[in-house]
Design an enzyme around this catalytic site. Structure first.
Site, short mmCIF file in Angstrom:
data_model
loop_
_atom_site.label_atom_id
_atom_site.label_comp_id
_atom_site.label_asym_id
_atom_site.label_seq_id
_atom_site.Cartn_x
_atom_site.Cartn_y
_atom_site.Cartn_z
N GLY A 61 44.25 -30.72 93.79
CA GLY A 61 45.62 -31.09 93.50
C GLY A 61 46.53 -30.53 94.58
NE ARG A 70 55.05 -26.83 84.77
CZ ARG A 70 53.94 -26.15 84.99
NH1 ARG A 70 53.92 -25.21 85.93
NH2 ARG A 70 52.84 -26.38 84.31
CD GLN A 84 40.99 -36.68 91.54
OE1 GLN A 84 40.78 -36.04 90.52
NE2 GLN A 84 40.92 -36.14 92.75
CG ASN A 103 48.18 -25.19 87.36
OD1 ASN A 103 47.84 -25.43 86.21
ND2 ASN A 103 47.94 -24.03 87.94
CG ASP A 131 46.34 -19.31 80.75
OD1 ASP A 131 47.00 -18.72 81.61
OD2 ASP A 131 46.07 -20.53 80.81
NE ARG A 134 44.98 -14.98 84.42
CZ ARG A 134 45.58 -15.92 85.12
NH1 ARG A 134 46.45 -16.74 84.51
NH2 ARG A 134 45.35 -16.07 86.41
CG HIS A 159 47.80 -23.33 82.99
ND1 HIS A 159 47.27 -22.11 82.64
CD2 HIS A 159 47.72 -23.39 84.34
CE1 HIS A 159 46.88 -21.47 83.73
NE2 HIS A 159 47.15 -22.23 84.78
CB SER A 214 43.23 -16.67 89.55
OG SER A 214 44.28 -15.83 89.13
#
Length: 302
Positions: A61, A70, A84, A103, A131, A134, A159, A214
Site C-alpha cells: 500500500g 488520513r 487488487q 493502512n 493491536d 500489544r 486500526h 513495526s
C-alpha cells in the site's frame, strides 16, 4: 502459520521497479531449503500473483508520510485496492481468505469487498491482531506475568488512534484459576487512560524509537491472525479481528470493525453477549464515526 504439515507455494507480488529485489528474496527462500516450501512465484503481474491462491495477505500500500492526512492516504490506496480486488475476484481460488494489512486497513478491506463481489464478505478481514497482541503485552508487563497467561483482551474499532483497547473482559491464568485483569490491576485510571493510550499510540512510539514502522511484530501478528482463522482459537479464548459487521453491538452492518471473535473450522464468529458500559460505548462510537468518515472519502474518490 498454516500448520506443521501444510506445504505451501508462495506467491509474491511487487512493483516492477522492485523486480530485482523481489527475485533476490525468491532466491533466498529457495536457498533456505524450507521443507514445506514447494514453490515460489515472484512477479509484478497481479493476475499471475493471485492465480489460484487460497490465502492472500495484502501488505502492499501507499505508505503514510510525514504531514500526510488520513484522507490523503485513503486517496492513494483506494485505486490500489480496487485493482487488487478485481485481480483477486478473477484469479484467486473461490474460497480464498484475505487479510488486509496495509493502512488504512479497515477502509482498504471495505474497498476490496465492494470490488471483489465474488469473494464472500466473511472471507475478507483486516489486521487488528497487532493491536490485540500489544494489549496483551501491556497487561503482562503491568502484572509481571508471562504474556501466555493473559487472554481475552479486546480491540474494538478502527486500526487507528480511535481504536478502543478494552481489558474489562480479560483474564489472567493463576495458580488459583483464571482471575479478571480488572481485579488484579485494581487501578481503573490505568486501565482507562495509560493502558488505552499506550496501545493506541504504540505504532507511533515504535516509529519514533527505531525510525521505521513495526515489522517483526506486524509479521508475527499476521501469522497469528491467519493461524487462528484457519486452525481455530483455543476453547475459551477469543482474539481481535477486523471483520465485516453484521450489526453486532450496534455497529453498522457492512462496516469493517474490530470485534472479539472465535474461530473454528476456518470460520470466524463474533463473540456475543459481552457487557458494554458507557465508557466503552463512547469509545466504540468515536471509532465508528471515524470509519464512516473514511468510507465517505473512499466513496467520493470512487
Amino acid at each position: 502459520m498454516l500448520g506443521p504439515e501444510q506445504p505451501v507455494v508462495l506467491h509474491m507480488l511487487g512493483l516492477p521497479r522492485a523486480a530485482d529485489a523481489l527475485n533476490g528474496v525468491r532466491m533466498e527462500l529457495i536457498d533456505a531449503a524450507l521443507p514445506l516450501l514447494r514453490g515460489v512465484v515472484a512477479t509484478s503481474n497481479e493476475a499471475e500473483a493471485f492465480k489460484g491462491v487460497n490465502v492472500a495477505i495484502l501488505i502492499g500500500g501507499w505508505p503514510r508520510k510525514e504531514g500526510m492526512k488520513r484522507k490523503d492516504l485513503i486517496a492513494k490506496n483506494v485505486p490500489i485496492y480496487k485493482s487488487q480486488a478485481s485481480a483477486l475476484q478473477q484469479h484467486a481460488a473461490p474460497n480464498c481468505k484475505v487479510l488486509v494489512v496495509a493502512n488504512p486497513a479497515n477502509t482498504n478491506a471495505l474497498v476490496l469487498k465492494e470490488f471483489a463481489g465474488g469473494i464472500p464478505a466473511k472471507n475478507i478481514t483486516c489486521l487488528m491482531r497487532l493491536d490485540h497482541n500489544r494489549a496483551l503485552g501491556q497487561i503482562a508487563e503491568k502484572l509481571n506475568v508471562p504474556v501466555s497467561d493473559v487472554k481475552n483482551a479486546i480491540i474494538w474499532g478502527n486500526h487507528s488512534s480511535t481504536q478502543f483497547p478494552d481489558a474489562s473482559h480479560a483474564t489472567i491464568r493463576t495458580e488459583l484459576g483464571e482471575r479478571p485483569v480488572t481485579e488484579l490491576v485494581a487501578d481503573e485510571k490505568w486501565l482507562r487512560e495509560e493502558f488505552v493510550s499506550t496501545v493506541q499510540q504504540r505504532g507511533a512510539a515504535v516509529i519514533k524509537a527505531r525510525k521505521q514502522s513495526s515489522s517483526l511484530s506486524a509479521a508475527s501478528a499476521a501469522c497469528d491472525h491467519m493461524r487462528d482463522w484457519i486452525l481455530g482459537t483455543p476453547k475459551g479464548t477469543w482474539v481481535s479481528m477486523g471483520v465485516c459487521s453484521d450489526g453486532s453491538y450496534g455497529i453498522p452492518e457492512g462496516t469493517f470493525f474490530s470485534f472479539p471473535v472465535t474461530c473454528d473450522k476456518g470460520e470466524w464468529s463474533i463473540v456475543q453477549g459481552l457487557q458494554i458500559d458507557d465508557f466503552a460505548r463512547s469509545k466504540m462510537e468515536a471509532s465508528t464515526s471515524e470509519l464512516k468518515e473514511e468510507k465517505a472519502v473512499a466513496i467520493n474518490i470512487l
